[in-house]
Enzyme design. Structure first.
Site, PDB file in Angstrom:
ATOM      1  N   HIS A  64     -25.197 -80.440 -14.749  1.00  0.00           N
ATOM      2  CA  HIS A  64     -25.585 -80.278 -13.355  1.00  0.00           C
ATOM      3  C   HIS A  64     -25.631 -81.650 -12.711  1.00  0.00           C
ATOM      4  CE1 HIS A  64     -27.464 -77.707 -10.212  1.00  0.00           C
ATOM      5  NE2 HIS A  64     -27.997 -78.852  -9.815  1.00  0.00           N
TER       6      HIS A  64
ATOM      7  N   ASP B  56     -35.889 -70.107  -6.078  1.00  0.00           N
ATOM      8  CA  ASP B  56     -35.228 -71.384  -5.745  1.00  0.00           C
ATOM      9  C   ASP B  56     -34.272 -71.205  -4.573  1.00  0.00           C
ATOM     10  OD1 ASP B  56     -34.441 -74.225  -6.243  1.00  0.00           O
ATOM     11  OD2 ASP B  56     -32.514 -73.259  -6.516  1.00  0.00           O
TER      12      ASP B  56
ATOM     13  N   ARG C 111     -36.491 -75.838   2.198  1.00  0.00           N
ATOM     14  CA  ARG C 111     -36.640 -77.297   2.081  1.00  0.00           C
ATOM     15  C   ARG C 111     -35.567 -78.016   2.879  1.00  0.00           C
ATOM     16  NH1 ARG C 111     -35.696 -78.010  -3.779  1.00  0.00           N
ATOM     17  NH2 ARG C 111     -35.794 -80.221  -3.340  1.00  0.00           N
TER      18      ARG C 111
ATOM     19  N   SER D 247     -36.338 -77.356  -9.110  1.00  0.00           N
ATOM     20  CA  SER D 247     -35.208 -76.587  -8.592  1.00  0.00           C
ATOM     21  C   SER D 247     -34.044 -76.602  -9.595  1.00  0.00           C
ATOM     22  CB  SER D 247     -34.784 -77.193  -7.243  1.00  0.00           C
ATOM     23  OG  SER D 247     -33.513 -76.745  -6.860  1.00  0.00           O
TER      24      SER D 247
ATOM     25  N   LYS E  62     -32.918 -73.394 -12.702  1.00  0.00           N
ATOM     26  CA  LYS E  62     -31.586 -72.765 -12.773  1.00  0.00           C
ATOM     27  C   LYS E  62     -30.950 -72.977 -14.145  1.00  0.00           C
ATOM     28  CE  LYS E  62     -30.687 -74.793  -8.848  1.00  0.00           C
ATOM     29  NZ  LYS E  62     -30.433 -75.267  -7.500  1.00  0.00           N
TER      30      LYS E  62
END
Ligand code: URA
Length: 433
Positions: free
Chosen positions: A85, A164, A171, A186, A190
């Site tokens: 990620h 999220d 956000r 966050s 995931k």
């Protein structure tokens, strides 16, 4: 327990540590629609100023994981599963090349990716520039493709970490994205929900990233590693430069072309280095039982012998796309940004290049807008490169002349030329974990 959101907001505003159960109740109630956006917006702003302790960050992450469905890809495949990620940057097409490299080395790679928002691009938008490519697979199709092809990249289903999904959108419009605890929760929610046993996180640092300093990036990395450990996952973080765009191409189809060039053994040096290093980390965390050095050798070999490119083509076809580069869309207008004088590139600011690509149509200004897959920017010169007066610094790929002229002006302003030699900051700043 009776939930009183206003009381929790007040206690967080005043710097108090909340109990894990209180945070869990608030987040799960928000995900169900039982707490309104304005109260969560106020809560996020209180967190922005007061921060969260490690225990609070873990409770937030855990509640987000529990808000929706999880996937146990490892159990479905009977293999150890690795995932990556990025915290988001300009020209970040790493997944498009890392996935095929890792799959070509025999390690299954199944990833859920996101769309671009603001000046940062998203892997799903890049993939959708490939004609026919389907990013919406059912969970069963996703698992079957990873099993059969070794590689799948899909969008998140509505039931995947819905807390999220809601919180991130909130956000984004309440100036509360760039908080280390909120980013850590966050991302890790995931990754944990998608069932990865080991995760490589690319923490972008600099002008075009949410995190501007190496010190801040280090604390985000340490927090994500701790969250992963508490959930029983191995995590390695690479801190990488985002002062200038990654590689040369910024814009969806342009970035797909650059990723394919890398898989053919070419492409810009910084991008190639990041892909090979991230792949080496993923392979060393996989069940191949190799170290980072051997992982790097395997990754280089997969590119050199064409296996990574073949894996890319198999993957794209499996998701309905046409892997032929000629099928990628091209912008009708291409204009050059010309160097006004001779010199060395001192700075190429990532943020204005990202914003220029966004305004050309490569990104979306609002959550539900569409994107133009053909347009974007190609930075021909990067920090440390020498240029002659009148030489092209960059190319603007645009839908029409007006957009091209605006793009030329914006990208020209992102370049700073000077007389002295200037080495660029290394792409790999440090590894944590
Ligand atoms: N990427 C995410 O998935 N979440 C954040 O909060 C920031 C970057």
């Amino acid at each position: 327990m009776t939930l009183r959101p206003a009381e929790l907001i007040q206690r967080k505003r005043d710097g108090e540590e909340l109990a894990g159960a209180e945070i869990a109740e608030l987040i799960l109630a928000y995900a169900r629609g039982d707490v309104p956006d304005y109260q969560l917006a106020a809560f996020c702003m209180a967190v922005y100023f007061r921060g969260l302790t490690s225990a609070e960050t873990f409770a937030l992450t855990d509640a987000m994981v529990r808000s929706g469905e999880t996937i146990d890809l490892g159990a479905a495949l009977g293999r150890r599963v690795v995932d990556k990620h990025s915290t988001g940057g300009v020209g970040d097409k790493t997944t498009l090349a890392v996935g095929p490299v890792v799959a070509a080395c025999g390690v299954p790679f199944g990833k859920m990716s996101g769309r671009g928002l603001g000046h940062t691009g998203g892997t799903l938008d890049k993939l959708e520039s490939i004609p026919g490519f389907r990013i919406e697979l059912t969970t069963a199709e996703f698992v079957a493709q990873v099993r059969e092809i070794g590689l799948a990249v899909v969008g998140q289903t509505v039931d995947f970490v819905p807390a999220d999904r809601k919180l991130y959108a909130l956000r984004d419009v309440t100036a509360t994205v760039d908080n280390v605890s909120l980013i850590a929760a966050s991302i890790m929610s995931k990754k944990i929900a998608s069932g990865a046993d080991a995760i490589v996180l690319d923490v972008k640092v600099g002008d075009g990233a949410f995190i501007k300093t190496v010190a801040e990036a280090r604390s985000l990395a340490e927090m994500m590693i701790a969250l992963g450990r508490q959930a029983g996952r191995d995590v390695v973080c690479v801190l990488t430069d985002m002062e200038q765009p990654l590689g040369c191409a910024v814009g969806n189809a342009l970035e797909v072309r650059e990723a394919v060039a890398m898989l053919r053994g070419g492409g810009p040096g910084d991008f190639r280095e990041l892909v090979l290093d991230a792949s080496a980390h993923l392979l060393s965390l996989s069940d191949l039982e190799v170290g980072h050095r051997e992982g790097r050798r395997l990754a280089e070999e997969a590119v050199a012998n064409g296996a990574a490119l073949a894996a890319y083509e198999r993957w794209v076809r499996a998701q309905g796309g046409d892997p032929d580069e000629a099928a990628l869309p091209r912008a009708p207008v291409v204009r050059e940004v010309i160097a006004p004088a001779a010199g060395v590139v001192q700075r190429l600011a990532a943020l204005p290049v990202g914003v220029a690509a966004l305004r050309l149509g490569a990104g979306r200004a609002t959550k539900d807008a569409g994107v133009d897959h053909a347009v974007g920017v190609v930075c021909r010169k990067k920090v440390g490169d020498t240029v002659e007066a009148g030489e092209p610094l960059a190319e603007i790929h645009a839908r029409d002349d007006g957009a091209a002229a605006d793009g030329v002006a914006a990208v020209a302003a992102a370049y700073e030329l000077g007389p002295e030699a200037r080495p660029a900051r290394q792409i790999l700043l440090e590894t944590v974990g």
